[in-house]
Design an enzyme around this catalytic site. Structure first.
Site, mmCIF file in Angstrom:
data_model
loop_
_atom_site.group_PDB
_atom_site.id
_atom_site.type_symbol
_atom_site.label_atom_id
_atom_site.label_comp_id
_atom_site.label_asym_id
_atom_site.label_seq_id
_atom_site.Cartn_x
_atom_site.Cartn_y
_atom_site.Cartn_z
ATOM 1 N N ASP A 145 -7.214 4.599 -1.126
ATOM 2 C CA ASP A 145 -6.202 5.701 -2.316
ATOM 3 C C ASP A 145 -5.045 5.620 -1.279
ATOM 4 O O ASP A 145 -5.253 5.911 -0.075
ATOM 5 C CB ASP A 145 -6.972 7.015 -2.268
ATOM 6 C CG ASP A 145 -7.098 8.404 -1.122
ATOM 7 O OD1 ASP A 145 -7.550 9.120 -1.992
ATOM 8 O OD2 ASP A 145 -7.704 7.208 -0.554
ATOM 9 N N TYR B 99 -1.858 7.281 1.043
ATOM 10 C CA TYR B 99 -1.696 7.731 2.334
ATOM 11 C C TYR B 99 -1.546 9.882 1.579
ATOM 12 O O TYR B 99 -0.620 9.236 0.623
ATOM 13 C CB TYR B 99 -0.627 7.306 2.948
ATOM 14 C CG TYR B 99 -0.993 6.430 3.982
ATOM 15 C CD1 TYR B 99 -2.394 5.821 4.665
ATOM 16 C CD2 TYR B 99 0.075 5.372 4.301
ATOM 17 C CE1 TYR B 99 -2.376 5.329 5.504
ATOM 18 C CE2 TYR B 99 -0.393 4.028 4.721
ATOM 19 C CZ TYR B 99 -1.542 4.105 5.592
ATOM 20 O OH TYR B 99 -1.841 3.068 6.334
ATOM 21 N N HIS C 199 -13.588 -1.350 7.933
ATOM 22 C CA HIS C 199 -12.242 -0.250 7.813
ATOM 23 C C HIS C 199 -11.504 -0.383 9.182
ATOM 24 O O HIS C 199 -12.210 0.166 10.380
ATOM 25 C CB HIS C 199 -12.418 0.530 7.146
ATOM 26 C CG HIS C 199 -11.679 1.202 6.838
ATOM 27 N ND1 HIS C 199 -10.848 2.012 7.421
ATOM 28 C CD2 HIS C 199 -10.835 1.659 5.220
ATOM 29 C CE1 HIS C 199 -9.100 2.253 6.733
ATOM 30 N NE2 HIS C 199 -9.816 2.005 5.117
#
Length: 230
Positions: free
Chosen positions: A71, A73, A193
């Site tokens: 999603d 920042y 990630h």
């Protein structure tokens, strides 16, 4: 107040048939109702006119690479509609800093001055977040509001329609979207990630940028110029 007719105009015309179908569905209507009902004192990022910025730069036929984030920042002035990207002059969030470190390690491209990844988008790199909005200071605030249904449908539509795309899935959340991607048609790069919490467990040294270009060139496509500052 946000209206779906205004959102439609943000995207390249080739994406609009897909958008028109999704915007008419009940889940998307409910999503807009929820966002429109948020108290005006609670900032939502990015502003509505940037929600579909990722679809602005190229036609669906010209998409070459998809980089999937979770999603936007959730700090003021950071999110501007492109996953992992920030406007020029904004300090790099930790994940973006690590992306640039790996880019330097992979292709010897110096860390840029700007964190605006628009130069990637202009070459057909879809910088897509699974949720297109967030609330100030609340990561993941809108992840289960309906955006995930929209972006799942978008990934599936793109993967079924096109061939020989590169999908870069960093982290378990992004990797959960692999089920929408026919792997016999596309090149899927799964990895850790770039967050500081996980980057040292395999993101650094994974060489996603050179691997992407090797695949594109093998398919007869032009490689991505990954440098941001020109």
């Amino acid at each position: 107040m946000v209206f779906y007719q205004d959102l439609l105009l943000q995207a390249h015309p080739s994406w609009r048939p897909f958008l028109e179908v999704e915007f008419q569905k009940e889940y998307f209507q409910e999503l807009l109702r929820k966002i429109n009902s948020i108290n005006s004192s609670i900032p939502v990022y990015p502003p509505a006119h940037l929600w579909f910025k990722a679809l602005e730069f190229f036609s669906i036929e010209d998409c070459k690479v998809v980089i999937l984030g979770q999603d936007p920042y959730h700090g003021a002035g950071q999110a501007h509609g492109l996953a992992f990207s920030v406007p020029t002059g904004t300090a790099f969030p930790p994940s973006l800093r690590n992306i640039f470190k790996e880019l330097q390690n992979d292709l010897n491209i110096p860390v840029p001055f700007s964190g605006d990844l628009s130069p990637w988008a202009k070459q057909g790199v879809l910088l897509l977040n699974a949720s297109l909005t967030v609330e100030d200071g609340h990561a993941g605030a809108h992840l289960k509001w309906g955006w995930e249904k929209f972006t799942d449908a978008l990934i599936e539509h793109l993967a079924q329609r096109q061939r020989e795309l590169v999908f870069i899935l960093w982290g378990k959340y992004a990797q959960s979207k692999k089920k929408y991607i026919p792997t016999e048609k596309h090149f899927v790069l799964e990895g850790v990630h770039p967050s500081p919490l996980s980057a040292h467990r395999g993101f650094f040294g994974s060489k996603p940028f050179s691997k992407t270009n090797q695949y594109l060139e093998k398919q007869g496509s032009k490689a991505i110029q990954w440098q941001v500052d020109f």
